[in-house]
Design an enzyme around this catalytic site. Structure first.
Site, PDB file in Angstrom:
ATOM      1  N   GLY A  73       6.017  -5.628   3.973  1.00 59.45           N
ATOM      2  CA  GLY A  73       5.679  -4.981   5.213  1.00 59.45           C
ATOM      3  C   GLY A  73       4.230  -5.734   5.309  1.00 59.45           C
ATOM      4  O   GLY A  73       4.001  -5.887   6.660  1.00 59.45           O
ATOM      5  N   ASN A 149       1.696   6.386   7.055  1.00 57.71           N
ATOM      6  CA  ASN A 149       2.031   6.535   5.639  1.00 57.71           C
ATOM      7  C   ASN A 149       0.994   7.797   4.853  1.00 57.71           C
ATOM      8  O   ASN A 149       1.688   8.291   3.767  1.00 57.71           O
ATOM      9  CB  ASN A 149       1.628   5.017   4.775  1.00 57.71           C
ATOM     10  N   GLN A 177       7.067   2.869   6.771  1.00 64.42           N
ATOM     11  CA  GLN A 177       7.293   4.107   5.985  1.00 64.42           C
ATOM     12  C   GLN A 177       8.527   4.833   6.836  1.00 64.42           C
ATOM     13  O   GLN A 177       8.986   5.686   6.279  1.00 64.42           O
ATOM     14  CB  GLN A 177       6.195   5.032   6.164  1.00 64.42           C
ATOM     15  N   SER A 197       9.986  -2.703   5.021  1.00 64.37           N
ATOM     16  CA  SER A 197       9.695  -3.179   3.738  1.00 64.37           C
ATOM     17  C   SER A 197      10.588  -2.274   2.678  1.00 64.37           C
ATOM     18  O   SER A 197      10.816  -1.082   2.690  1.00 64.37           O
ATOM     19  CB  SER A 197       8.487  -2.871   3.172  1.00 64.37           C
ATOM     20  N   HIS A 199      11.070  -1.805  -0.503  1.00 63.03           N
ATOM     21  CA  HIS A 199      10.530  -0.786  -1.432  1.00 63.03           C
ATOM     22  C   HIS A 199      10.111   0.698  -1.042  1.00 63.03           C
ATOM     23  O   HIS A 199      10.064   1.490  -1.774  1.00 63.03           O
ATOM     24  CB  HIS A 199       9.421  -1.349  -2.494  1.00 63.03           C
ATOM     25  N   CYS A 320      -7.542   2.755  -3.357  1.00 61.62           N
ATOM     26  CA  CYS A 320      -7.859   1.124  -3.309  1.00 61.62           C
ATOM     27  C   CYS A 320      -7.300   0.657  -4.524  1.00 61.62           C
ATOM     28  O   CYS A 320      -7.119   1.111  -5.277  1.00 61.62           O
ATOM     29  CB  CYS A 320      -9.557   1.157  -3.619  1.00 61.62           C
TER      30      CYS A 320
HETATM   31  N1  PLP Z   1       2.613  -0.565   6.401  1.00 60.35           N
HETATM   32  C1  PLP Z   1       2.679   0.680   5.785  1.00 60.35           C
HETATM   33  C2  PLP Z   1       2.669   1.932   6.952  1.00 60.35           C
HETATM   34  C3  PLP Z   1       2.383   1.026   4.577  1.00 60.35           C
HETATM   35  O1  PLP Z   1       2.505   2.214   4.108  1.00 60.35           O
HETATM   36  C4  PLP Z   1       2.599  -0.099   3.823  1.00 60.35           C
HETATM   37  C5  PLP Z   1       2.691   0.200   2.208  1.00 60.35           C
HETATM   38  O2  PLP Z   1       2.061   1.104   1.711  1.00 60.35           O
HETATM   39  C6  PLP Z   1       2.608  -1.140   4.290  1.00 60.35           C
HETATM   40  C7  PLP Z   1       2.651  -1.722   5.506  1.00 60.35           C
HETATM   41  C8  PLP Z   1       2.390  -2.694   3.381  1.00 60.35           C
HETATM   42  O3  PLP Z   1       4.031  -2.798   2.901  1.00 60.35           O
HETATM   43  P1  PLP Z   1       4.171  -3.835   1.606  1.00 60.35           P
HETATM   44  O4  PLP Z   1       3.771  -2.781   0.471  1.00 60.35           O
HETATM   45  O5  PLP Z   1       5.578  -3.911   1.454  1.00 60.35           O
HETATM   46  O6  PLP Z   1       3.234  -4.804   1.814  1.00 60.35           O
END
Ligand code: PLP
Length: 376
Positions: A73, A149, A177, A197, A199, A320
């Protein structure tokens, strides 16, 4: 006494791997072949990648050729912002980028760095503030996430898209998400690009995609040019195993009964409110699996540790990379003041069951009774 297994309620960090995804990954691992090779093994690898591309495209309402595989993502959002902040691939410099204040760092820390737009107290983007910002300055690109998220709050993307397009701006939607819990149709949403994404819906880590709307078939300025894979939009040998795992996970996620998960989430949430917790973002439509609960007076990190010691894995605001809990910029943006440092995110995985939720409720209620008393 046998110790009960750890209860994982941190699906928004990552979902457990779905068996369908594992099976697809293992099968692909036993095959040799680079999808860019001309020979039979290469063509077989390419057929696997293209099959996954077609499946994902159909699920999210874009043409197969408009599915650009990325490392996840973060990269999908970075690519969208890099490419769509330019009016055409040859443009010298990027234009202005706007993003909702509650976006993930994948957007807020991308280049060019977006200016932020306020959200309402329910966590949804403030459409009046967005319109004001669009009128004030010519904007190349707006980024608004589909689901947050931390709170699970869903944004009114079709309305956002209409505003953006009326002012000549592109819209990128971070659906990391949302995808797999809801199945957004890119064209119907009105998004120009959408990030997913694997996972976050039960696929492997390290693979995602940028999905482009029909109008975005033009060449995108790549972040990584490399060997010109993905029609020159993202260089690098495609990870066939991860790609087929992602497609299999998405199929399985689509067949999932999300009302069951929503009922379990609601049960947890009602019990938590009964124990004295406040739900953040409750007034807005939300994802079925997420609740963000604040306990007035109790620091998020202390709550998190107490839950962990009680055998329940949840998370706070945002973790973090140091492992410390930072104050939530999302809850801050919603105007929740000190509650922004006192909230836990409980996010149910696809595999959650009733017994786990009952145990987690007991652990949570005991934690609030103890910490809430101390805080009072
Ligand atoms: N965008 C949102 C809203 C997310 O919650 C996350 C990951 O927690 C990401 C982007 C980043 O995704 P990735 O872990 O696949 O890089």
């Amino acid at each position: 006494m046998t110790r009960r297994p750890f209860i994982y309620l941190d699906a928004n960090a990552t979902e457990p791997l779905r068996p369908e995804a594992r099976a697809a990954i293992v099968a692909a691992w036993d095959r040799v072949g680079n999808p860019s090779s001309i020979h039979a093994d290469g063509r077989a690898a390419r057929a696997m990648v293209d099959g996954a591309r077609r499946g994902l495209g159909a699920m999210f309402g874009v043409e197969a050729g408009n599915v650009v595989f990325t490392s996840g993502g973060t990269e999908a959002c970075a690519l969208a912002i890099h490419a769509l902040s330019r009016r055409s691939p040859g443009d010298e410099g990027p234009g202005l980028v706007l993003a909702a204040a509650t976006e993930h760092d994948a957007v807020l820390r991308a280049q060019p760095t977006p200016d932020t737009v306020a959200v309402l107290s329910d966590g949804t983007v403030d459409l009046a503030a967005l319109e004001h910002a669009l009128r004030a300055a010519p904007t190349a690109l707006v980024c608004v996430m589909l689901a947050n998220n931390e709170t699970g709050v869903l944004n009114p993307i079709p309305e956002v898209a209409a505003l953006c397009h009326a002012h000549g701006a592109y819209l990128h939607v971070d659906a990391v998400q949302a995808a797999g819990r809801v199945f957004p149709n890119v064209e119907r949403l009105g998004a120009d690009s959408l990030a997913i994404s694997a996972h976050k819906f039960g696929g492997p880590k390290g693979i995602g995609a940028l999905l482009l709307a029909g109008g975005q078939t033009r060449a995108l300025a790549p972040l990584v040019a490399g060997g010109g894979q993905e029609q020159g939009r993202r260089g690098g040998t495609q990870p066939v195993e991860l790609i087929v795992g992602m497609a299999a996970a998405a199929e399985a996620a689509r067949a999932q009964d999300w009302t069951r998960i929503a009922a379990l989430r609601d049960r947890f949430e009602h019990a938590a409110m009964g124990a004295g917790a406040v739900v953040c973002g409750a007034a807005a439509p939300r994802l079925p699996n997420t609740t963000c609960l604040a306990v007035p007076g109790a620091a998020a990190q202390t709550q998190l540790i107490a839950m962990d010691m009680g055998g329940v894995g949840v998370s706070a605001g945002s973790a973090c990379s140091s492992g410390k809990v930072a104050r939530s910029h999302v809850l801050d943006a919603m105007g929740l003041d000190e509650l922004a440092g006192q909230a836990l995110r409980v996010s149910l995985p696809w595999s959650a069951d009733e017994t786990q939720i009952e145990h987690a409720i007991e652990t949570y209620a005991a934690m609030v009774a103890r910490l809430g008393r101390k805080a009072a």
